[in-house]
Design an enzyme around this catalytic site. Structure first.
Site, short mmCIF file in Angstrom:
data_model
loop_
_atom_site.label_atom_id
_atom_site.label_comp_id
_atom_site.label_asym_id
_atom_site.label_seq_id
_atom_site.Cartn_x
_atom_site.Cartn_y
_atom_site.Cartn_z
N LYS A 200 0.84 -1.20 0.00
CA LYS A 200 0.00 0.00 0.00
C LYS A 200 0.88 1.25 0.00
CE LYS A 200 0.76 1.64 4.32
NZ LYS A 200 1.80 2.57 4.40
N ASP B 14 -1.91 -1.45 10.00
CA ASP B 14 -2.13 -1.55 8.55
C ASP B 14 -2.72 -2.90 8.14
OD1 ASP B 14 -1.12 0.97 7.99
OD2 ASP B 14 0.92 0.25 7.64
P1 ATP Z 1 4.56 -0.19 7.52
O1 ATP Z 1 4.38 0.57 6.22
O2 ATP Z 1 3.33 -1.02 7.90
O3 ATP Z 1 5.10 0.64 8.63
P2 ATP Z 1 7.00 -1.19 6.47
O4 ATP Z 1 6.75 -1.43 5.01
O5 ATP Z 1 7.65 0.11 6.80
O6 ATP Z 1 5.64 -1.32 7.24
P3 ATP Z 1 7.90 -3.89 6.81
O7 ATP Z 1 8.37 -4.20 5.43
O8 ATP Z 1 6.63 -4.50 7.24
O9 ATP Z 1 7.87 -2.32 7.07
O10 ATP Z 1 9.13 -4.31 7.79
C1 ATP Z 1 9.31 -3.75 9.06
C2 ATP Z 1 10.19 -4.67 9.89
O11 ATP Z 1 9.48 -5.87 10.17
C3 ATP Z 1 11.48 -5.10 9.19
O12 ATP Z 1 12.54 -4.72 10.01
C4 ATP Z 1 11.41 -6.61 9.04
O13 ATP Z 1 12.60 -7.24 9.42
C5 ATP Z 1 10.29 -7.03 10.00
N1 ATP Z 1 9.40 -8.08 9.46
C6 ATP Z 1 8.79 -9.02 10.18
N2 ATP Z 1 8.02 -9.80 9.39
C7 ATP Z 1 8.14 -9.34 8.14
C8 ATP Z 1 7.59 -9.74 6.90
N3 ATP Z 1 6.76 -10.78 6.78
N4 ATP Z 1 7.90 -9.01 5.80
C9 ATP Z 1 8.72 -7.93 5.92
N5 ATP Z 1 9.29 -7.54 7.07
C10 ATP Z 1 9.01 -8.22 8.18
#
Ligand code: ATP
Length: 314
Positions: free
Chosen positions: A11, A141
């Site tokens: 998203k 989210d």
């Molecule tokens: P948001 O936009 O919801 O804040 P994000 O895109 O910034 O999320 P993610 O890619 O979800 O962040 O990753 C955040 C942290 O979560 C990373 O440091 C990663 O190591 C950990 N993590 C745990 N599970 C997952 C997963 N299934 N996919 C990606 N990262 C994960």
């Protein structure tokens, strides 16, 4: 029992406003969330044991109980202990395409896919609102990621009002590979800098949220006015992330200078996106951006806006 292969779309935030602090110490937000067709592939296979196992080759994604997909499966086992005992555990295979810690809700999308997949494998018959309620306990989210599309999100981000989708538009997204921004840091820094002026009463929270619901961006989305949507993109977290991360600020400026309908950071960053009238325009901006910032550390993608949340892979 059969296995399921599910598409879990990322998203972007077309709008992110921090309204204030809630009594549960989360921020009260008003956001407009939008699915894009950049997606992870999640395969969920029933296991012969009770264990949950996660398999993912991405070096930054843990295959431990810290993985959000693991947490989603574990939550379902706790919510439905008798059914879980009957069906056993699950093996979860994650093929990562969504950049990690990028403000694109990759982990949340994976968790949402696991909830949807287990609902099917265990034949629970949970409705989308029921799944969203379970999802809200995993992260703000996750409820949105289940149904996807275009939605106004309030509360912590878990209260959703779908609005008409925008599938004709596209985005070019860019992120420096080794740069990541911690979401808790971004919200903490925002609170430190702007917390003194937060309203504290529920009435003010409601007023802000209502003014977004009936405001110009939602109207532009309803009338599918791409140029107007581009002008009205907004993200409060840019106020703390851009000064702290000059690379994000420079990337944002460069992308904005290349054209498109509007440029904004997504979520807590560091991904920056430019909204485009078509996928062709996004692809052309991608080429220009790669020429302009000739840095092998810069990853650039294009995607179409999507009306889909978690869905079965073909
Ligand atoms: P948001 O936009 O919801 O804040 P994000 O895109 O910034 O999320 P993610 O890619 O979800 O962040 O990753 C955040 C942290 O979560 C990373 O440091 C990663 O190591 C950990 N993590 C745990 N599970 C997952 C997963 N299934 N996919 C990606 N990262 C994960």
């Amino acid at each position: 029992m059969r296995s399921y292969r599910l598409i879990a779309p990322a998203k972007i935030n077309l709008y992110l406003e921090i309204i204030g602090m809630r009594t549960d110490s989360y921020h009260e937000l008003v956001m407009i969330l939008q699915s894009i067709d950049l997606a992870d592939l999640i395969e969920i296979r029933p296991s012969v044991t009770d264990a949950i196992k996660v398999y993912c080759e991405h070096p930054e994604v843990p295959c431990t109980p810290d993985n959000l997909a693991y947490k989603a499966a574990s939550l379902m086992q706790r919510q439905f202990p008798k059914i879980a005992a009957n069906y056993g555990g699950v093996n979860i295979f994650i093929e990562k395409h969504i950049p990690v810690a990028a403000g694109l809700a990759g982990g949340s999308a994976n968790a949402a896919a696991v909830l949807v997949g287990i609902n099917m494998i265990w034949e629970l018959g949970l409705t989308q609102p029921e799944l969203r309620e379970i999802a809200a306990t995993l992260g703000s989210d996750v409820p949105f990621c289940i149904g996807g599309g275009t939605a106004i999100a309030t509360g912590r981000g878990e209260k959703l009002d779908p609005i008409p989708d925008l599938t004709t538009l596209a985005v070019v997204l860019a992120k420096y590979r080794s740069l990541s921004v911690s979401t808790p840091w971004a919200y903490g820094a925002y609170r430190e800098e702007f917390g003194v002026s937060y309203p504290t009463d529920a009435q003010s929270f409601l007023k802000r949220s209502q003014s977004v619901h009936s405001g110009p961006l939602v109207q532009a989305i309803v009338s599918r006015d791409g140029p107007q949507i581009g002008k009205l993109l907004h993200n409060d977290l840019e106020k703390v992330v851009c000064p702290e991360y000059p690379q994000v600020s420079h990337l944002r400026q460069t992308m904005a200078s290349l054209g498109g309908l509007g440029t904004m950071m997504s979520g807590s960053g560091p991904t920056v996106f430019t909204l485009c009238a078509s996928l062709e325009e996004a692809q052309s901006l991608k080429t220009q951006l790669i020429n302009e910032i000739a840095n092998p550390e810069l990853d650039v993608w294009t995607a179409k806006l999507s009306s889909s949340g978690i869905h079965l892979a073909q």
